[in-house]
Design an enzyme around this catalytic site. Structure first.
Site, PDB file in Angstrom:
ATOM      1  N   SER A 132     -20.424  -9.742 -10.633  1.00 58.31           N
ATOM      2  CA  SER A 132     -20.566  -8.827  -9.499  1.00 58.31           C
ATOM      3  C   SER A 132     -22.012  -8.443  -9.194  1.00 58.31           C
ATOM      4  O   SER A 132     -22.268  -7.757  -8.205  1.00 58.31           O
ATOM      5  CB  SER A 132     -19.765  -7.550  -9.775  1.00 58.31           C
ATOM      6  OG  SER A 132     -20.295  -6.862 -10.904  1.00 58.31           O
ATOM      7  N   LYS A 133     -22.962  -8.903  -9.999  1.00 60.62           N
ATOM      8  CA  LYS A 133     -24.358  -8.500  -9.810  1.00 60.62           C
ATOM      9  C   LYS A 133     -24.983  -9.224  -8.609  1.00 60.62           C
ATOM     10  O   LYS A 133     -24.449 -10.227  -8.125  1.00 60.62           O
ATOM     11  CB  LYS A 133     -25.160  -8.796 -11.074  1.00 60.62           C
ATOM     12  CG  LYS A 133     -24.627  -8.135 -12.334  1.00 60.62           C
ATOM     13  CD  LYS A 133     -24.589  -6.621 -12.244  1.00 60.62           C
ATOM     14  CE  LYS A 133     -24.127  -5.986 -13.552  1.00 60.62           C
ATOM     15  NZ  LYS A 133     -23.995  -4.523 -13.465  1.00 60.62           N
ATOM     16  N   PRO A 134     -26.137  -8.743  -8.140  1.00 59.66           N
ATOM     17  CA  PRO A 134     -26.792  -9.406  -7.011  1.00 59.66           C
ATOM     18  C   PRO A 134     -27.029 -10.896  -7.225  1.00 59.66           C
ATOM     19  O   PRO A 134     -26.965 -11.682  -6.275  1.00 59.66           O
ATOM     20  CB  PRO A 134     -28.115  -8.638  -6.880  1.00 59.66           C
ATOM     21  CG  PRO A 134     -27.772  -7.257  -7.343  1.00 59.66           C
ATOM     22  CD  PRO A 134     -26.809  -7.461  -8.483  1.00 59.66           C
TER      23      PRO A 134
END
Length: 364
Positions: free
Chosen positions: A183-185
């Protein structure tokens, strides 16, 4: 609408990601294969740091960073209680004491004006968290650290791609740690992370620690961990890199759109983004006026719009960490925990999606 639309992101990059995965399956070097070094070189270039060391997760990145920096039992590490628990967890795991400093109410990042009063002869490091995708006041933190001979480790798990006064997240202090949780950038399809530094000695220590403290095969010069990032996960991140700049720009643009639209929603304000930095909105988090959060969450639920609360209970109030809570408490963190919530955010979110979110928040 997805809270984070990883499926749309994959469809946009499917050929490159699939090709990268197939290459690993063909050569069969699943541990420390060539993609590991390739990714480290490209990420170091991107951040401007001299070294990048890929590791098994963002948590492992923080743990290895503390170990390489020589943080030991009895030491103290200053950090924020308003973060994911891993930030404090790694401090305790190395036998040190987390010392909590409260946050700025408008950014939810550590309040730099409160740090120096918490420094003692046992203080060894400061871990500011670049919460929700925006970096803290890193120059001021680095100045404090320099005066007291401390190491600064940026917890950049939510902010890869963000900038602060011309520096990229991960390369604004002695050490930067990021996460490639999906879910991180910038995410992989499992766990992964990286550590950045321009200190040659620290980089050498980190590389050894991630392979059980091994300087060469079966020769162990220090205590370490099994902290390598799998070749397949490195390949997936490599497959995503060509689109990263567009995704960062899109996240910033969506954040600006959200902020403009939210001006019409009474009782709700987004996190402030300081003028000398950017936020990649690892989470797009807003703050409700007192007593109104449940009303907004009910409206989102009725409209079938996903949301999350980051974070409902500060770390210093968690059962496992209460012994480290300061007597005066952290009032701003406690208040934020009862007021914040996060809205859908990913680079493939459409303007129509944003309009739907705003209508729901208004109860329309």
């Amino acid at each position: 609408m997805e809270f984070i639309d990883l499926k749309a992101q994959y469809r946009a990059q499917q050929d490159e990601i699939d090709s990268r995965i197939r290459a690993v399956l063909d050569h069969g070097r699943f541990i420390m294969g060539p993609e590991v070094a390739e990714l480290e070189e490209k990420l170091a270039t991107y951040t401007g740091a001299r070294h990048c060391v890929t590791v098994a997760s963002g948590t492992e990145a923080l743990l290895i960073a503390l170990m390489a920096a020589g943080v030991r039992p009895g030491d103290e590490v200053i950090t924020t209680p308003f973060s994911f628990v891993a930030t404090a967890e790694v401090i305790v795991l190395v036998g040190a004491k987390p010392v909590f400093v409260d946050i700025e109410p408008d950014t939810c990042n550590i309040d730099v004006s409160l740090i120096e009063a918490k420094i003692t002869p046992r203080t060894r490091a400061i871990i500011p968290v670049s919460l929700y995708g925006q970096m803290s006041d890193m120059d001021e933190i680095n100045e404090i650290a320099a005066r007291h001979n401390l190491v600064v480790i940026e917890d950049a798990a939510q902010s890869f791609g963000a900038t602060y006064r011309g520096k990229r997240s991960g390369n604004a202090s002695t050490i930067g740690c990021t996460s490639f949780f999906p879910s991180k950038p910038l995410g992989c399809y499992g766990d992964g992370g990286a550590i950045f530094t321009s200190d040659d000695a620290l980089a050498k220590a980190m590389r050894e620690i991630r392979v059980h403290g091994q300087e060469k095969r079966y020769y162990h010069t220090r205590v370490g961990v099994g902290g390598r990032m799998d070749t397949l996960q490195c390949a997936i991140v490599l497959g995503k890199l060509p689109r990263l700049e567009w995704e960062v720009e899109r996240r910033i643009a969506l954040g600006t759109m959200y902020q403009d639209l939210l001006a019409s929603v009474d009782g709700l304000v987004p996190m402030v983004v300081r003028s000398d930095r950017t936020s990649v909105h690892g989470q797009f988090t807003v703050r409700a006026d007192a007593g109104l959060r449940d009303t907004f969450l009910q409206r989102l639920s009725e409209a079938k719009i996903p949301y999350a609360i980051h974070y409902p209970t500060p770390i210093d109030q968690q059962p496992a960490y209460r012994e480290f809570a300061s007597p005066e408490g952290c009032a701003a963190s406690t208040a934020a925990a009862g007021a914040v919530f996060s809205l859908p955010m990913s680079p493939d979110l459409s303007e129509a999606d944003l309009d739907k979110v705003i209508r729901a928040l208004k109860g329309n």
